[in-house]
Design a protein around this motif. Structure first.
Motif, PDB file in Angstrom:
ATOM      1  N   GLN A  37     -18.527  -2.635 -11.923  1.00 17.55           N
ATOM      2  CA  GLN A  37     -19.087  -3.691 -11.100  1.00 17.55           C
ATOM      3  C   GLN A  37     -18.393  -3.699  -9.749  1.00 17.55           C
ATOM      4  O   GLN A  37     -17.172  -3.881  -9.668  1.00 17.55           O
ATOM      5  CB  GLN A  37     -18.943  -5.052 -11.774  1.00 17.55           C
ATOM      6  N   LYS A  41     -22.265  -6.944  -6.445  1.00 18.36           N
ATOM      7  CA  LYS A  41     -23.319  -6.199  -7.145  1.00 18.36           C
ATOM      8  C   LYS A  41     -23.300  -6.537  -8.631  1.00 18.36           C
ATOM      9  O   LYS A  41     -22.297  -7.016  -9.163  1.00 18.36           O
ATOM     10  CB  LYS A  41     -23.135  -4.697  -6.944  1.00 18.36           C
ATOM     11  N   GLU A  42     -24.394  -6.229  -9.303  1.00 18.42           N
ATOM     12  CA  GLU A  42     -24.456  -6.441 -10.738  1.00 18.42           C
ATOM     13  C   GLU A  42     -23.691  -5.342 -11.467  1.00 18.42           C
ATOM     14  O   GLU A  42     -23.484  -4.249 -10.944  1.00 18.42           O
ATOM     15  CB  GLU A  42     -25.914  -6.457 -11.195  1.00 18.42           C
ATOM     16  N   GLU A  44     -23.045  -2.310 -13.736  1.00 15.88           N
ATOM     17  CA  GLU A  44     -23.848  -1.092 -13.850  1.00 15.88           C
ATOM     18  C   GLU A  44     -23.323  -0.232 -14.993  1.00 15.88           C
ATOM     19  O   GLU A  44     -22.111  -0.027 -15.124  1.00 15.88           O
ATOM     20  CB  GLU A  44     -23.747  -0.316 -12.532  1.00 15.88           C
ATOM     21  N   GLU A  87     -18.807   5.097  -2.874  1.00 14.34           N
ATOM     22  CA  GLU A  87     -19.709   4.223  -3.623  1.00 14.34           C
ATOM     23  C   GLU A  87     -19.346   4.093  -5.097  1.00 14.34           C
ATOM     24  O   GLU A  87     -19.936   3.294  -5.816  1.00 14.34           O
ATOM     25  CB  GLU A  87     -21.164   4.686  -3.490  1.00 14.34           C
TER      26      GLU A  87
END
Length: 118
Positions: A37, A41-42, A44, A87
């Motif tokens: 996470q 953001k959610e 993942e 990322e």
């Protein structure tokens, strides 16, 4: 209790290996998943490994770069992360569950921070 460890700060292109260890139960009896996470953001899904390690599944975003594996003797599941990208920066969590491949995760560990600098 699950505990994720091995996070840290690494430059883009570098590698880290995360570990998921358990106390009080045998990881090999469970499906183990890794999730992450990032801020804002959610959560993942990243990767999962079946009981016994016969099957694995990796998210498209990490396929070819990350590898999930088990060490039954050490009661530990690993996430080898290569060719890291900015990322990929997130808190990484491991979880234990059942019913491969439609896994229900029942136990969650504390996360470990992974930061990839550009």
């Amino acid at each position: 209790q699950l505990q994720a460890s091995g996070g840290g700060l690494v430059q883009a292109g570098g590698s880290l290996r995360l570990s998921c260890a358990a106390s009080g139960f045998t990881l090999d009896n469970y499906v183990i998943g890794w999730f992450r996470q990032a801020p804002g953001k959610e959560r993942e899904f990243v990767a999962a490994i079946s009981r016994g390690g016969g099957s694995t599944y990796h998210a498209d975003s990490v396929k070819g770069r990350f590898t999930i594996s088990r060490d039954k003797a050490k009661n530990t599941v690993y996430l080898q992360m290569n060719s890291l990208k900015p990322e990929d920066t997130a808190v990484y969590y491991c979880a234990a569950g059942s019913n491969w491949p439609a896994v229900t995760y029942d136990y969650w560990g504390q996360g470990t921070q992974v930061t990839v600098s550009s």
